[in-house]
Scaffold this motif. Sequence first.
Motif, PDB file in Angstrom:
ATOM      1  N   LEU A 138       0.832  -1.191   0.000  1.00 17.68           N
ATOM      2  CA  LEU A 138       0.000   0.000   0.000  1.00 17.68           C
ATOM      3  C   LEU A 138       0.872   1.250   0.000  1.00 17.68           C
ATOM      4  O   LEU A 138       1.956   1.251   0.588  1.00 17.68           O
ATOM      5  N   GLN A 139       0.375   2.303  -0.621  1.00 20.76           N
ATOM      6  CA  GLN A 139       1.044   3.598  -0.564  1.00 20.76           C
ATOM      7  C   GLN A 139       0.151   4.541   0.220  1.00 20.76           C
ATOM      8  O   GLN A 139      -1.007   4.743  -0.134  1.00 20.76           O
ATOM      9  N   ALA A 140       0.685   5.099   1.290  1.00 18.38           N
ATOM     10  CA  ALA A 140      -0.062   6.027   2.140  1.00 18.38           C
ATOM     11  C   ALA A 140       0.581   7.403   2.052  1.00 18.38           C
ATOM     12  O   ALA A 140       1.804   7.529   2.048  1.00 18.38           O
ATOM     13  N   LEU A 141      -0.262   8.429   1.989  1.00 17.84           N
ATOM     14  CA  LEU A 141       0.199   9.810   1.910  1.00 17.84           C
ATOM     15  C   LEU A 141      -0.389  10.603   3.068  1.00 17.84           C
ATOM     16  O   LEU A 141      -1.597  10.566   3.287  1.00 17.84           O
ATOM     17  N   ASP A 142       0.474  11.302   3.809  1.00 18.15           N
ATOM     18  CA  ASP A 142       0.034  12.260   4.807  1.00 18.15           C
ATOM     19  C   ASP A 142       0.010  13.609   4.087  1.00 18.15           C
ATOM     20  O   ASP A 142       1.050  14.146   3.709  1.00 18.15           O
ATOM     21  N   LYS A 143      -1.187  14.151   3.868  1.00 16.03           N
ATOM     22  CA  LYS A 143      -1.332  15.387   3.098  1.00 16.03           C
ATOM     23  C   LYS A 143      -0.776  16.614   3.831  1.00 16.03           C
ATOM     24  O   LYS A 143      -0.416  17.599   3.191  1.00 16.03           O
TER      25      LYS A 143
ATOM     26  N   PRO B  47      -7.055   3.694  -9.480  1.00 16.73           N
ATOM     27  CA  PRO B  47      -7.080   4.156  -8.091  1.00 16.73           C
ATOM     28  C   PRO B  47      -8.204   5.140  -7.782  1.00 16.73           C
ATOM     29  O   PRO B  47      -8.659   5.217  -6.643  1.00 16.73           O
ATOM     30  N   ALA B  48      -8.687   5.863  -8.769  1.00 20.70           N
ATOM     31  CA  ALA B  48      -9.753   6.828  -8.506  1.00 20.70           C
ATOM     32  C   ALA B  48     -11.141   6.194  -8.494  1.00 20.70           C
ATOM     33  O   ALA B  48     -12.098   6.838  -8.087  1.00 20.70           O
ATOM     34  N   ALA B  49     -11.260   4.938  -8.915  1.00 15.91           N
ATOM     35  CA  ALA B  49     -12.562   4.285  -8.959  1.00 15.91           C
ATOM     36  C   ALA B  49     -13.161   4.159  -7.562  1.00 15.91           C
ATOM     37  O   ALA B  49     -14.341   4.414  -7.364  1.00 15.91           O
ATOM     38  N   HIS B  50     -12.363   3.757  -6.599  1.00 15.56           N
ATOM     39  CA  HIS B  50     -12.796   3.635  -5.206  1.00 15.56           C
ATOM     40  C   HIS B  50     -11.618   4.042  -4.339  1.00 15.56           C
ATOM     41  O   HIS B  50     -10.594   3.374  -4.329  1.00 15.56           O
TER      42      HIS B  50
ATOM     43  N   VAL C 242      -6.936  14.137   5.841  1.00 10.80           N
ATOM     44  CA  VAL C 242      -5.493  14.155   6.116  1.00 10.80           C
ATOM     45  C   VAL C 242      -4.729  13.106   5.329  1.00 10.80           C
ATOM     46  O   VAL C 242      -3.573  13.326   4.969  1.00 10.80           O
ATOM     47  N   TYR C 243      -5.346  11.964   5.014  1.00  4.35           N
ATOM     48  CA  TYR C 243      -4.612  10.840   4.426  1.00  4.35           C
ATOM     49  C   TYR C 243      -5.196  10.400   3.090  1.00  4.35           C
ATOM     50  O   TYR C 243      -6.398  10.478   2.867  1.00  4.35           O
ATOM     51  N   ASP C 244      -4.311   9.912   2.216  1.00  6.90           N
ATOM     52  CA  ASP C 244      -4.687   9.197   0.999  1.00  6.90           C
ATOM     53  C   ASP C 244      -4.086   7.808   1.100  1.00  6.90           C
ATOM     54  O   ASP C 244      -3.028   7.616   1.722  1.00  6.90           O
TER      55      ASP C 244
END
Length: 140
Positions: A50-55, A122-125, A131-133
């Motif tokens: 998984l790739q997690a992003l803290d915005k 990735p944009a489908a669901h 704060v996070y992606d």
Amino acid sequence: MTRPSLALPALLLALAGPALGQGVPGTNSQGSDQGPPAEAGWLPKRVAQLQALDKVTARITVLDANVNQAVTFGTLSITVRACNARPPDEVPDAAAFIEVRDSTAQPSAPPAFRGWMLANAPAAHMLEHPVYDLRILDCR
């Protein structure tokens, strides 16, 4: 005036069809919680990347999550319930059924996300969080 194109929605459904058609783990025709059935060309895997992003900080973290074992990222608890990949002789893709809970939410609140995520769409669901992606990269 021209009619809006239906090509994009049709393409998204075609890409997501095998994974999205399963709805909730445990409801496919084989009674398995591993998601799309084998005849649809998906292979069950045990680890999701998984790739997690803290915005807020712009920090990107790659997480390895074993199926049915929670991992944390910030205030999120992420549990992958199923992870499936295409066979090596097909176009690479991954589909994961993921449950995400936020520790800042009320205990009785529904999950922040519960559903299938697709690597090639990735944009489908996607997780909708201030704060996070989060996205699925691969199933191994």
